[in-house]
Design an enzyme around this catalytic site. Sequence first.
Site, PDB file in Angstrom:
ATOM      1  N   PRO A   9       0.799  -1.223   0.000  1.00 17.35           N
ATOM      2  CA  PRO A   9       0.000   0.000   0.000  1.00 17.35           C
ATOM      3  C   PRO A   9       0.832   1.273   0.000  1.00 17.35           C
ATOM      4  O   PRO A   9       1.878   1.362   0.635  1.00 17.35           O
ATOM      5  CB  PRO A   9      -0.823  -0.105   1.287  1.00 17.35           C
ATOM      6  CG  PRO A   9      -0.091  -1.071   2.142  1.00 17.35           C
ATOM      7  CD  PRO A   9       0.598  -2.014   1.212  1.00 17.35           C
ATOM      8  N   ASN A  10       0.346   2.221  -0.759  1.00 11.11           N
ATOM      9  CA  ASN A  10       0.876   3.580  -0.876  1.00 11.11           C
ATOM     10  C   ASN A  10       2.177   3.673  -1.662  1.00 11.11           C
ATOM     11  O   ASN A  10       2.646   4.775  -1.930  1.00 11.11           O
ATOM     12  CB  ASN A  10       1.036   4.241   0.502  1.00 11.11           C
ATOM     13  CG  ASN A  10      -0.275   4.344   1.227  1.00 11.11           C
ATOM     14  OD1 ASN A  10      -1.249   4.833   0.669  1.00 11.11           O
ATOM     15  ND2 ASN A  10      -0.332   3.843   2.439  1.00 11.11           N
ATOM     16  N   ARG A  17       5.130  11.103  -2.524  1.00 13.05           N
ATOM     17  CA  ARG A  17       4.824  10.862  -1.112  1.00 13.05           C
ATOM     18  C   ARG A  17       6.060  11.088  -0.250  1.00 13.05           C
ATOM     19  O   ARG A  17       7.076  10.420  -0.425  1.00 13.05           O
ATOM     20  CB  ARG A  17       4.352   9.420  -0.928  1.00 13.05           C
ATOM     21  CG  ARG A  17       4.149   9.035   0.518  1.00 13.05           C
ATOM     22  CD  ARG A  17       3.908   7.554   0.662  1.00 13.05           C
ATOM     23  NE  ARG A  17       3.804   7.201   2.073  1.00 13.05           N
ATOM     24  CZ  ARG A  17       4.025   5.992   2.541  1.00 13.05           C
ATOM     25  NH1 ARG A  17       4.363   5.013   1.729  1.00 13.05           N
ATOM     26  NH2 ARG A  17       3.920   5.753   3.823  1.00 13.05           N
ATOM     27  N   TYR A  22      11.135   9.026   1.405  1.00  9.21           N
ATOM     28  CA  TYR A  22      11.119   7.997   0.364  1.00  9.21           C
ATOM     29  C   TYR A  22      11.805   8.406  -0.930  1.00  9.21           C
ATOM     30  O   TYR A  22      11.911   7.593  -1.851  1.00  9.21           O
ATOM     31  CB  TYR A  22       9.665   7.582   0.078  1.00  9.21           C
ATOM     32  CG  TYR A  22       8.982   7.026   1.296  1.00  9.21           C
ATOM     33  CD1 TYR A  22       9.323   5.768   1.783  1.00  9.21           C
ATOM     34  CD2 TYR A  22       8.023   7.757   1.981  1.00  9.21           C
ATOM     35  CE1 TYR A  22       8.708   5.259   2.920  1.00  9.21           C
ATOM     36  CE2 TYR A  22       7.409   7.251   3.114  1.00  9.21           C
ATOM     37  CZ  TYR A  22       7.757   6.000   3.579  1.00  9.21           C
ATOM     38  OH  TYR A  22       7.161   5.487   4.705  1.00  9.21           O
ATOM     39  N   ASN A  74       8.187  -5.264  -0.958  1.00 10.95           N
ATOM     40  CA  ASN A  74       8.120  -4.141  -0.031  1.00 10.95           C
ATOM     41  C   ASN A  74       6.661  -4.124   0.403  1.00 10.95           C
ATOM     42  O   ASN A  74       5.799  -3.626  -0.320  1.00 10.95           O
ATOM     43  CB  ASN A  74       8.514  -2.819  -0.685  1.00 10.95           C
ATOM     44  CG  ASN A  74       8.485  -1.670   0.308  1.00 10.95           C
ATOM     45  OD1 ASN A  74       7.832  -1.749   1.340  1.00 10.95           O
ATOM     46  ND2 ASN A  74       9.178  -0.599  -0.023  1.00 10.95           N
ATOM     47  N   ALA A  77       2.991  -0.791   4.793  1.00 11.69           N
ATOM     48  CA  ALA A  77       2.382  -0.874   6.126  1.00 11.69           C
ATOM     49  C   ALA A  77       1.942  -2.284   6.495  1.00 11.69           C
ATOM     50  O   ALA A  77       1.845  -2.611   7.685  1.00 11.69           O
ATOM     51  CB  ALA A  77       1.198   0.083   6.222  1.00 11.69           C
ATOM     52  N   GLU A  98      12.697  -9.082   1.828  1.00 21.59           N
ATOM     53  CA  GLU A  98      11.852  -7.974   2.274  1.00 21.59           C
ATOM     54  C   GLU A  98      12.660  -6.690   2.117  1.00 21.59           C
ATOM     55  O   GLU A  98      13.806  -6.624   2.557  1.00 21.59           O
ATOM     56  CB  GLU A  98      11.474  -8.210   3.737  1.00 21.59           C
ATOM     57  CG  GLU A  98      10.605  -7.171   4.357  1.00 21.59           C
ATOM     58  CD  GLU A  98      10.300  -7.496   5.829  1.00 21.59           C
ATOM     59  OE1 GLU A  98       9.879  -6.558   6.527  1.00 21.59           O
ATOM     60  OE2 GLU A  98      10.489  -8.646   6.271  1.00 21.59           O
ATOM     61  N   HIS A 100      12.677  -2.345   2.461  1.00 23.53           N
ATOM     62  CA  HIS A 100      12.076  -1.109   2.955  1.00 23.53           C
ATOM     63  C   HIS A 100      12.979   0.044   2.551  1.00 23.53           C
ATOM     64  O   HIS A 100      14.191  -0.012   2.760  1.00 23.53           O
ATOM     65  CB  HIS A 100      11.914  -1.135   4.477  1.00 23.53           C
ATOM     66  CG  HIS A 100      11.028  -2.234   4.931  1.00 23.53           C
ATOM     67  ND1 HIS A 100       9.660  -2.163   4.817  1.00 23.53           N
ATOM     68  CD2 HIS A 100      11.317  -3.450   5.448  1.00 23.53           C
ATOM     69  CE1 HIS A 100       9.138  -3.294   5.250  1.00 23.53           C
ATOM     70  NE2 HIS A 100      10.121  -4.094   5.637  1.00 23.53           N
ATOM     71  N   ARG A 107      12.579   4.724  12.957  1.00 21.58           N
ATOM     72  CA  ARG A 107      11.315   5.455  12.884  1.00 21.58           C
ATOM     73  C   ARG A 107      10.431   5.104  14.076  1.00 21.58           C
ATOM     74  O   ARG A 107      10.913   4.670  15.108  1.00 21.58           O
ATOM     75  CB  ARG A 107      10.638   5.161  11.539  1.00 21.58           C
ATOM     76  CG  ARG A 107      11.512   5.672  10.374  1.00 21.58           C
ATOM     77  CD  ARG A 107      10.879   5.493   9.041  1.00 21.58           C
ATOM     78  NE  ARG A 107       9.656   6.298   8.951  1.00 21.58           N
ATOM     79  CZ  ARG A 107       8.751   6.125   8.014  1.00 21.58           C
ATOM     80  NH1 ARG A 107       8.913   5.204   7.080  1.00 21.58           N
ATOM     81  NH2 ARG A 107       7.665   6.884   7.980  1.00 21.58           N
TER      82      ARG A 107
END
Length: 145
Positions: A9-10, A17, A22, A74, A77, A98, A100, A107
């Site tokens: 998502p996103n 964004r 990012y 990736n 969320a 995975e 990110h 964070r």
Amino acid sequence: MDVLVINGPNLNTLGTREPEIYGNTTLAVIEASLVAQGAAAGLDVDTFQSNHEGAIVDRLHAARSDGTRFVIINPGAFTHTSIAIRDAFAAVEIPFCEVHISNVHAREEFRRHSYLSDLAVGVLTGFGVFGYTMAMSFAVERLTA
């Protein structure tokens, strides 16, 4: 299909964004680069993005029968919330990395837990979009060795 790249998502909003977190690279540019990187090694690469958990689960299930040999994901969320995606990976038994873009460990506290990391063969976090390139390099090495 050799390598499947999944973005959660996103991630379709990359490039606009929160560029301070990012960067400015769009998902289309990342995907094109990964397809080219795979092709240069003789691998077929497919990409998939969804904002919907069930669609990602369905795509993983399809990967079991379409010849996918490695997944780069990736999960966005869903990293921190999706037991369903975890269970899909366990069910299909396809190795995956995975990725990110940001360093999730630097964070918010909730971002520091992944439901996927213990199943992954590798986790790349905090390298910006270069993390995707590193994951594909690993996939190429693993699949062509």
